[in-house]
Enzyme design. Structure first.
Site, PDB file in Angstrom:
ATOM      1  N   ARG A  27     -19.549  -1.213   1.080  1.00 16.19           N
ATOM      2  CA  ARG A  27     -18.754  -1.606   2.240  1.00 16.19           C
ATOM      3  C   ARG A  27     -19.447  -1.313   3.560  1.00 16.19           C
ATOM      4  O   ARG A  27     -18.958  -1.689   4.620  1.00 16.19           O
ATOM      5  CB  ARG A  27     -17.416  -0.872   2.232  1.00 16.19           C
ATOM      6  CG  ARG A  27     -16.425  -1.505   1.300  1.00 16.19           C
ATOM      7  CD  ARG A  27     -15.152  -0.718   1.291  1.00 16.19           C
ATOM      8  NE  ARG A  27     -14.172  -1.373   0.479  1.00 16.19           N
ATOM      9  CZ  ARG A  27     -13.236  -2.180   0.949  1.00 16.19           C
ATOM     10  NH1 ARG A  27     -13.157  -2.428   2.218  1.00 16.19           N
ATOM     11  NH2 ARG A  27     -12.381  -2.741   0.129  1.00 16.19           N
ATOM     12  N   GLU A 528     -26.819 -22.397   0.646  1.00 14.53           N
ATOM     13  CA  GLU A 528     -26.711 -21.088  -0.002  1.00 14.53           C
ATOM     14  C   GLU A 528     -28.104 -20.474  -0.180  1.00 14.53           C
ATOM     15  O   GLU A 528     -28.295 -19.266   0.016  1.00 14.53           O
ATOM     16  CB  GLU A 528     -25.988 -21.237  -1.351  1.00 14.53           C
ATOM     17  CG  GLU A 528     -25.924 -19.997  -2.212  1.00 14.53           C
ATOM     18  CD  GLU A 528     -25.209 -18.805  -1.572  1.00 14.53           C
ATOM     19  OE1 GLU A 528     -24.621 -18.948  -0.492  1.00 14.53           O
ATOM     20  OE2 GLU A 528     -25.289 -17.708  -2.161  1.00 14.53           O
TER      21      GLU A 528
END
Ligand code: G6P
Length: 655
Positions: A27, A528
């Protein structure tokens, strides 16, 4: 955005907090910190502050907040801590708790929003007297004005963060006579913004208070009903992954919730003071398999896992005749046949999967569909037909922009279906229905296997919609065969590309910039590929549909600006070859993904990457893997950190 973990129990808190931080490091990894309540009597010289270890105290306290913080990864923080912080699990028994060890504490791994990446800005933050500590995930609105106001009122601030203001506000409310819960309630009531927040209190050493507004927060109940109270432990985290080794019984907070935690359990309420009846869920998610095994990094492992991921994503959902069963999206045929349009929202890699999905809906189901960047959509939601099919895509299920877009769409009366990887995440809980991706835990910041699982799920949904909207049975059967063959075709592509990718990576590692091109279904795959390369190698990488090159981008090309071109064996091939010839004429080296026997494409390639031949509609699933390998290989050649690219985080839970 940041990772948060907290515990109050009867055993030493530090080992659990450090273990939790390691599980949450995806995170954010700018800096990390921990604060534990320890008895003042445990200080080397009782009653004296210890600036070196960051210990704060006021006159004659019984407990103090012992804080350690460090810039960089959790491993650097752990190196600062006493050896006992890294004790094995067996020592986490109350009977074995060494005297003087803190049994409550909070910890944080940061992804900077307000304030540079410095130790002073790392969490936990404390008020000037060191009586309240806070870890915060989110952003406070109007923080600059609040900071000026607090400074004018004589408060001392030690960081540039908005989060520190929370500790100051709660400490003020405490000084005015409030207990921990009311002090937090009073502080938050006057604020706007987002928070997943946990407070610890030197004057209430076994209490933590947590709250949620727009950033995830989950409480773990460690006391088994009828269990031994000596093992009591109540936990809190920004992500259930941090709790799984310790408890499976959790309560997810909702926006506006607050909880008071003690070792024996938690009391849940709303910010306005109303009590809330908690819904206890029992998690059956496996602990993240974070072991690298024989792989060098998690991205390598996750790329290699994709054939298996595809097999899992298909299992039990697709029959050989093309019949699709998606338990979570059980639309009656009449509704599918009458759908007027579809919208797919997501961010980053999930948005690219959404673009592939939109193209497949149009082709297989003749359904007008488009994909939208969630952050833009939340600002200007499009006017959709009330019966539109609306899908939200997310690996983590915690991306703030995606959740906000879903909120806007729901406000306009749309039911949003989720395509989510993380079981029990905010998006999964918010969307009443949807499909789990079954990709398994994805650790590397650059998403790989989740993309593949999303595209498989969308292909299945397109096939299902298609059968209700006129797709011939024979076409459905052919596509089903191609999908069922995919795991093998992908494994073959991975194998065949390993050597040429190494050469292509060496080429790209000396580039000034890299242009990616693809047409039709390959266009979002090219995008991508460019995203992966710029995320990991920090190279300028851009993607254009092949036809757009001549309208500007050709000006960029030279011997140090290679072009990565996708030339699948479909209706775009001829035009793609024409575009590629124009690129070669300008002297740019080319890396070309094409079918193994395509001599025309090979003739225009400086380096060829062979992609197994398959039905054109499953080509994106085969093309993406060599592009992932290419980005990783280039980043390795440039000495980058593969799993933790600079400035990024896996799960972006702030605006
Ligand atoms: C971040 C990550 C990307 C990811 C995006 C969306 O930007 O760095 O890798 O694609 O978030 O994440 P989600 O969890 O919603 O798919």
């Amino acid at each position: 955005m940041c990772g948060i973990v907290g515990v109050t129990g009867r055993a030493p808190a530090l080992p659990l907090l450090i273990d939790g931080l390691r599980r949450l490091e995806y995170r954010g990894y700018d800096s990390a910190g921990v604060a534990v309540l320890i008895p003042a009597s445990a200080l080397p010289s009782p009653g004296a502050a210890d600036p070196a270890s960051g210990i704060h105290e006021s006159a004659q306290p019984r407990y103090v907040l012992s804080r350690h913080r460090s810039v960089g990864p959790v491993s650097r923080l752990a190196a600062l801590l006493p050896d006992t912080a890294l004790l094995p699990d067996t020592v986490l028994l109350p009977d074995a708790a060494p005297a003087g060890h803190g049994t409550a504490g909070i910890a944080h791994t940061r992804w900077a929003t307000h304030g540079a990446v410095t130790e002073a800005n790392a969490h936990p933050h404390v008020d000037a007297a060191g009586r309240v500590a806070v870890v915060h995930n989110g952003v406070l609105e109007d923080a600059a004005r609040l900071r000026r106001q607090l400074l004018a009122e004589g408060e001392a601030l030690a960081s540039d963060t908005d989060s520190e203001l929370l500790a100051v506000l709660v400490a003020r409310a405490q000084r005015a006579g409030s207990g921990p819960e009311d002090a937090v309630r009073a502080a938050l009531a006057g604020l706007h913004g987002t928070w997943g927040v946990v407070f610890a209190f030197a004057d209430h050493p076994d209490v933590l208070v947590c709250a949620r507004m727009g950033a995830p927060m989950v409480v773990g109940l460690g006391r088994a009903p009828g269990g031994d109270p000596r093992h009591d432990r109540t936990l809190v985290a920004s992500d259930p992954q941090a709790l799984l080794p310790w408890t499976r019984r959790v309560v997810f907070l909702e926006d506006g919730d607050l909880a008071l935690l003690r070792p024996e359990g938690a009391v849940f309420s709303r910010l306005d003071g109303a009590r809330r009846r908690p819904q206890v869920r029992v998690l059956d998610t496996p602990l993240a398999q974070v072991e690298l095994g024989a792989f060098d990094d998690h991205m390598d492992r996750e790329i290699a896992e994709q054939p298996e991921v595809l097999a899992r994503a298909l299992a039990g959902r697709l029959a050989a005749d093309g019949t699709v069963v998606l338990g979570g999206i059980d639309l009656p045929p009449r509704r599918m046949a009458a759908l007027p349009e579809a919208l797919l929202v997501g961010c980053g890699t999930s948005l690219h999967a959404a673009r592939v999905g939109a193209a497949l809906f149009a082709r297989l189901a003749d359904l007008p569909a488009h994909a939208a960047e969630a952050s833009e959509l939340a600002l200007h939601p499009p006017r959709l037909h009330p019966d539109a099919l609306v899908l939200a895509l997310s690996q983590s299920g915690e991306t703030f922009d995606t959740l906000q877009a879903v909120g806007e769409l729901e406000l306009r009366g749309h039911e949003v279906l989720g395509l989510v990887n993380t079981v029990g995440s905010s998006l999964a809980r918010r969307c009443g229905a949807g499909v789990y991706l079954r990709a398994g835990p994805e650790v590397s910041v650059a998403s790989t296997k989740a993309f593949s699982a999303q595209v498989v799920a969308l292909t299945l949904l397109a096939l299902k919609l298609g059968r209700s909207r006129g797709l011939p049975a024979a076409r459905a059967t052919a596509l089903a065969r191609a999908l069922l063959d995919l795991p093998d075709a992908l494994a073959a592509t991975r194998e065949a590309c390993a050597a040429p990718v190494a050469g292509a990576a060496a080429l790209l590692s000396t580039a000034r910039a890299v242009a990616f091109t693809g047409r039709g279904l390959s266009a979002p795959v090219a995008a991508e590929g460019a995203l992966k390369l710029l995320e990991l190698a920090y190279l300028p990488a851009m993607a254009w549909p092949g036809g757009a090159l001549k309208h500007g981008p050709l000006a960029l090309l030279d011997a140090r600006t290679p072009v990565v071109a996708l030339v699948p064996d479909d209706e775009t091939r001829a035009a793609a070859l024409t575009g590629l010839a124009e690129v070669c004429t300008r002297g740019a080296p080319t890396v070309v993904l094409h079918a193994p026997g395509d001599a025309d494409a090979a003739a225009l390639a400086t380096i060829s990457l062979p992609v197994a031949a398959a039905d054109p509609l499953v080509a994106p699933l085969l093309q993406v893997l060599p592009l992932q390998q290419l980005a990783r290989g280039t980043a390795l050649a440039l000495g980058r950190d593969i799993d933790r690219p600079r400035n990024l985080a896996k799960s972006v839970t702030v605006a």
